[in-house]
Design an enzyme around this catalytic site. Sequence first.
Site, mmCIF file in Angstrom:
data_model
loop_
_atom_site.group_PDB
_atom_site.id
_atom_site.type_symbol
_atom_site.label_atom_id
_atom_site.label_comp_id
_atom_site.label_asym_id
_atom_site.label_seq_id
_atom_site.Cartn_x
_atom_site.Cartn_y
_atom_site.Cartn_z
ATOM 1 N N THR A 1 0.851 -1.187 0.000
ATOM 2 C CA THR A 1 0.000 0.000 0.000
ATOM 3 C C THR A 1 0.891 1.243 0.000
ATOM 4 O OG1 THR A 1 -1.638 -1.245 1.225
ATOM 5 C CG2 THR A 1 -1.875 1.141 1.262
ATOM 6 N N LEU B 1 -3.801 -18.922 -3.586
ATOM 7 C CA LEU B 1 -3.278 -19.763 -2.509
ATOM 8 C C LEU B 1 -3.308 -19.011 -1.180
ATOM 9 C CD1 LEU B 1 -0.197 -18.794 -1.487
ATOM 10 C CD2 LEU B 1 0.426 -19.741 -3.685
ATOM 11 N N ALA B 2 -3.556 -19.752 -0.114
ATOM 12 C CA ALA B 2 -3.458 -19.173 1.221
ATOM 13 C C ALA B 2 -2.166 -19.674 1.850
ATOM 14 C CB ALA B 2 -4.659 -19.579 2.069
ATOM 15 N N ALA C 1 -12.684 -11.521 -4.319
ATOM 16 C CA ALA C 1 -12.573 -12.773 -3.555
ATOM 17 C C ALA C 1 -11.970 -12.478 -2.182
ATOM 18 C CB ALA C 1 -11.712 -13.783 -4.310
ATOM 19 N N ASN C 2 -10.897 -11.707 -2.143
ATOM 20 C CA ASN C 2 -10.282 -11.405 -0.849
ATOM 21 C C ASN C 2 -11.199 -10.535 0.014
ATOM 22 O OD1 ASN C 2 -8.032 -12.954 -1.021
ATOM 23 N ND2 ASN C 2 -6.636 -11.314 -1.628
ATOM 24 N N PHE D 1 -14.496 -10.557 0.022
ATOM 25 C CA PHE D 1 -15.568 -11.410 0.567
ATOM 26 C C PHE D 1 -15.047 -12.289 1.707
ATOM 27 C CE2 PHE D 1 -19.464 -11.682 -2.286
ATOM 28 C CZ PHE D 1 -19.284 -10.420 -2.810
ATOM 29 N N CYS E 1 -2.387 -9.687 2.300
ATOM 30 C CA CYS E 1 -3.363 -9.382 1.238
ATOM 31 C C CYS E 1 -4.641 -8.678 1.659
ATOM 32 C CB CYS E 1 -3.726 -10.664 0.512
ATOM 33 S SG CYS E 1 -2.384 -11.246 -0.527
ATOM 34 N N LYS F 1 -4.630 -4.837 2.412
ATOM 35 C CA LYS F 1 -4.125 -4.146 1.217
ATOM 36 C C LYS F 1 -5.165 -4.184 0.089
ATOM 37 C CE LYS F 1 -0.949 -6.512 -1.133
ATOM 38 N NZ LYS F 1 -1.373 -6.890 -2.489
ATOM 39 N N PHE G 1 0.827 -14.488 11.422
ATOM 40 C CA PHE G 1 -0.562 -14.016 11.289
ATOM 41 C C PHE G 1 -1.571 -15.150 11.276
ATOM 42 C CE2 PHE G 1 -2.139 -14.736 6.938
ATOM 43 C CZ PHE G 1 -0.982 -15.106 6.269
HETATM 44 C C1 UDX Z 1 3.303 -10.238 -3.162
HETATM 45 C C2 UDX Z 1 2.050 -9.462 -2.852
HETATM 46 O O1 UDX Z 1 1.961 -9.291 -1.467
HETATM 47 C C3 UDX Z 1 0.811 -10.118 -3.344
HETATM 48 O O2 UDX Z 1 -0.283 -9.260 -3.284
HETATM 49 C C4 UDX Z 1 0.960 -10.473 -4.734
HETATM 50 O O3 UDX Z 1 -0.162 -11.244 -5.121
HETATM 51 C C5 UDX Z 1 2.253 -11.196 -5.017
HETATM 52 O O4 UDX Z 1 3.354 -10.482 -4.497
HETATM 53 P P1 UDX Z 1 4.526 -12.155 -1.855
HETATM 54 O O5 UDX Z 1 5.094 -13.160 -2.777
HETATM 55 O O6 UDX Z 1 3.983 -12.629 -0.560
HETATM 56 O O7 UDX Z 1 3.262 -11.474 -2.499
HETATM 57 O O8 UDX Z 1 5.545 -10.952 -1.688
HETATM 58 P P2 UDX Z 1 7.058 -11.023 -1.204
HETATM 59 O O9 UDX Z 1 7.258 -12.218 -0.346
HETATM 60 O O10 UDX Z 1 7.373 -9.667 -0.704
HETATM 61 O O11 UDX Z 1 7.866 -11.308 -2.558
HETATM 62 C C6 UDX Z 1 8.099 -10.393 -3.578
HETATM 63 C C7 UDX Z 1 9.534 -10.548 -4.046
HETATM 64 O O12 UDX Z 1 9.736 -9.773 -5.227
HETATM 65 C C8 UDX Z 1 10.604 -10.071 -3.046
HETATM 66 O O13 UDX Z 1 11.455 -11.127 -2.730
HETATM 67 C C9 UDX Z 1 11.337 -8.938 -3.787
HETATM 68 O O14 UDX Z 1 12.713 -8.905 -3.514
HETATM 69 C C10 UDX Z 1 11.067 -9.295 -5.229
HETATM 70 N N1 UDX Z 1 11.192 -8.184 -6.185
HETATM 71 C C11 UDX Z 1 10.487 -7.035 -6.015
HETATM 72 C C12 UDX Z 1 12.058 -8.304 -7.286
HETATM 73 O O15 UDX Z 1 12.728 -9.321 -7.437
HETATM 74 N N2 UDX Z 1 12.137 -7.280 -8.190
HETATM 75 C C13 UDX Z 1 11.431 -6.136 -8.053
HETATM 76 O O16 UDX Z 1 11.547 -5.235 -8.892
HETATM 77 C C14 UDX Z 1 10.567 -6.018 -6.923
HETATM 78 C C1 UDX Z 2 -5.660 -14.963 1.646
HETATM 79 C C2 UDX Z 2 -6.674 -15.682 0.749
HETATM 80 O O1 UDX Z 2 -7.286 -16.756 1.495
HETATM 81 C C3 UDX Z 2 -5.998 -16.218 -0.481
HETATM 82 O O2 UDX Z 2 -6.955 -16.826 -1.351
HETATM 83 C C4 UDX Z 2 -5.293 -15.079 -1.193
HETATM 84 O O3 UDX Z 2 -4.590 -15.554 -2.313
HETATM 85 C C5 UDX Z 2 -4.332 -14.354 -0.262
HETATM 86 O O4 UDX Z 2 -5.023 -13.934 0.909
HETATM 87 P P1 UDX Z 2 -3.791 -15.695 3.411
HETATM 88 O O5 UDX Z 2 -3.780 -14.256 3.792
HETATM 89 O O6 UDX Z 2 -2.508 -16.374 3.103
HETATM 90 O O7 UDX Z 2 -4.710 -15.907 2.103
HETATM 91 O O8 UDX Z 2 -4.489 -16.544 4.573
HETATM 92 P P2 UDX Z 2 -6.004 -16.822 5.018
HETATM 93 O O9 UDX Z 2 -6.105 -18.244 5.347
HETATM 94 O O10 UDX Z 2 -6.989 -16.287 4.064
HETATM 95 O O11 UDX Z 2 -6.105 -16.021 6.396
HETATM 96 C C6 UDX Z 2 -6.123 -14.618 6.468
HETATM 97 C C7 UDX Z 2 -6.381 -14.169 7.887
HETATM 98 O O12 UDX Z 2 -7.700 -14.462 8.287
HETATM 99 C C8 UDX Z 2 -5.480 -14.835 8.924
HETATM 100 O O13 UDX Z 2 -5.022 -13.869 9.834
HETATM 101 C C9 UDX Z 2 -6.375 -15.832 9.591
HETATM 102 O O14 UDX Z 2 -5.995 -16.122 10.905
HETATM 103 C C10 UDX Z 2 -7.695 -15.113 9.543
HETATM 104 N N1 UDX Z 2 -8.854 -16.036 9.617
HETATM 105 C C11 UDX Z 2 -9.052 -16.932 8.616
HETATM 106 C C12 UDX Z 2 -9.728 -15.973 10.687
HETATM 107 O O15 UDX Z 2 -9.567 -15.161 11.612
HETATM 108 N N2 UDX Z 2 -10.796 -16.828 10.719
HETATM 109 C C13 UDX Z 2 -11.035 -17.737 9.731
HETATM 110 O O16 UDX Z 2 -12.045 -18.466 9.822
HETATM 111 C C14 UDX Z 2 -10.137 -17.789 8.647
#
Ligand code: UDX
Ligand code: UDX
Length: 468
Positions: A97, A174-175, A230-231, A233, A283, A286, A345
């Site tokens: 963000t 994926l979660a 989706a996120n 909801f 996610c 954000k 988390f």
């Molecule tokens: C992130 C977002 O949080 C999510 O919303 C999106 O769907 C996918 O990207 P995540 O994989 O969890 O998810 O992020 P993060 O673990 O921070 O990985 C991103 C990677 O991209 C980092 O390792 C960063 O170093 C790399 N990166 C970033 C590059 O290699 N080049 C760039 O220009 C920017």
């Molecule tokens: C989420 C979405 O599920 C996934 O589809 C998307 O691609 C990325 O964002 P993630 O954030 O990895 O995935 O985990 P998720 O299992 O969705 O949990 C999110 C948060 O909700 C966690 O802090 C979890 O503890 C909380 N949660 C989840 C609850 O408090 N209660 C529940 O019943 C389910």
Amino acid sequence: MGNIIKKICCIGAGYVGGPTMAVIAEKCPEIEVYVVDMNAERIKKWNDDDLSKLPVFEPGLSEVISKCRNKNLFFTTELKKNLASSDMVFISVNTPTKTRGVGAGQASDLKWIEASARQIAEYAQGHTIVIEKSTLPVKTAQTIKKILMEANQDNSPLKNNLKSFSILSNPEFLAEGTAISDLKNPDRVLIGGEDDKAINALISIYKKWVNKEKIITTDLWSSELSKLVANAFLAQRISSINSISALCEKTGADIKDVSIATGTDKRIGKYFLNAGPGFGGSCFKKDISNLVYICNYYGLAEVSSYWQKVIDINSWQKRRISKIIIEKLFNTLSGKKISVLGFSFKANTNDTRESPSIDICRDLMEEGANISIYDPKVKESQVSAALNIDTFNNSLGYKNFKFASSLNDCMKDSYAVIVLTEWEEFAHLDWDQIYSMMIKPAWIFDTRSIVDKAKVDKAGFNFWRIGS
Ligand code: UDX
Ligand code: UDX
């Protein structure tokens, strides 16, 4: 241009890029998959012989890595060469963000997306299918498209190389904690785009292990928006059940029963209805903030404030829990040791982004408590960074948190135990023994409903559980 994909490059080796590419490599042994990241430290960890050092903890991930790494799955910082020789490029970089400027606090910062698009424009050769994997605001594909199309007209040394691009959106659902099984057995795969040839090339990859009926194709914008929706909801369900948890506490109903009784209606569904300390993860907040921003941008103030409320309830739930803890401990935490079980988390991940533990620990530290934190997978450095210990301006002006290396250290001489993450091991603790080493009256605050009430009652604890 044929539909045969021989080499894939993924920019971003994070929680999304790493596991997703590992599963593609496992399912498509004939394709070479290169995962590239600008963070050399992270790449080193992906290549470590000791699989416990992988930068991402996910059940089942290390097995896939050991099977495919350096066979058809490679982790590297070498972008230029790999972009030039790939048929398909996934963009999987982070989209945090914005912290300043227009849309600060709500809109996504697309600087990494833009940077990736510029690198692809410069280094790719021949025809390249570019896939948005990162969650993005609606119509980002347009930006990527514009940058890529300009690549053919610039004055770069590559000018004479014929290049062309197709852009697809393929959001990841994926979660964390269940990433590998979600990837191997997805509810659906969503592909947005206009170019049928490119769409078919991506379908041919997923078809290796996903039924054709589960592969949904839409236009680019519908695909981008569906991911945000989706996120939104999913998060809305959590804020809904958490709002009712507070009502249960006031009225004597039990949120666990209400959740089961409500969720057995097929139209509502039983999943994702567990009350807790509020949602975290990279996610939900954000993406909903982004939805709020987009709605406002298009003049839909009511829609925007409707979704904002999901975030507001989430912040309120965390604050509400902190207040209950303070109140039960005689309205003063000053100098008291408080044990925090769980900093990620959710369970089964080492990710702490937006973890409810962060805000709740800060609230308690602000009250003067000495926090002792235990988590089976999170490292001390992550906790320090998340609590921003050097800049955190608590009115006491000192660092009143400790990272405990064992459960015993964490709970000895403490006044209260707060269960903040639902790690399996916290459901099987020896509460009699723990009670004997704590200060009395000893409290347990169970924000995840995993502690056995009968056992802790028997041990002598005062017990509070969310929504009861
Ligand atoms: C992130 C977002 O949080 C999510 O919303 C999106 O769907 C996918 O990207 P995540 O994989 O969890 O998810 O992020 P993060 O673990 O921070 O990985 C991103 C990677 O991209 C980092 O390792 C960063 O170093 C790399 N990166 C970033 C590059 O290699 N080049 C760039 O220009 C920017
Ligand atoms: C989420 C979405 O599920 C996934 O589809 C998307 O691609 C990325 O964002 P993630 O954030 O990895 O995935 O985990 P998720 O299992 O969705 O949990 C999110 C948060 O909700 C966690 O802090 C979890 O503890 C909380 N949660 C989840 C609850 O408090 N209660 C529940 O019943 C389910």
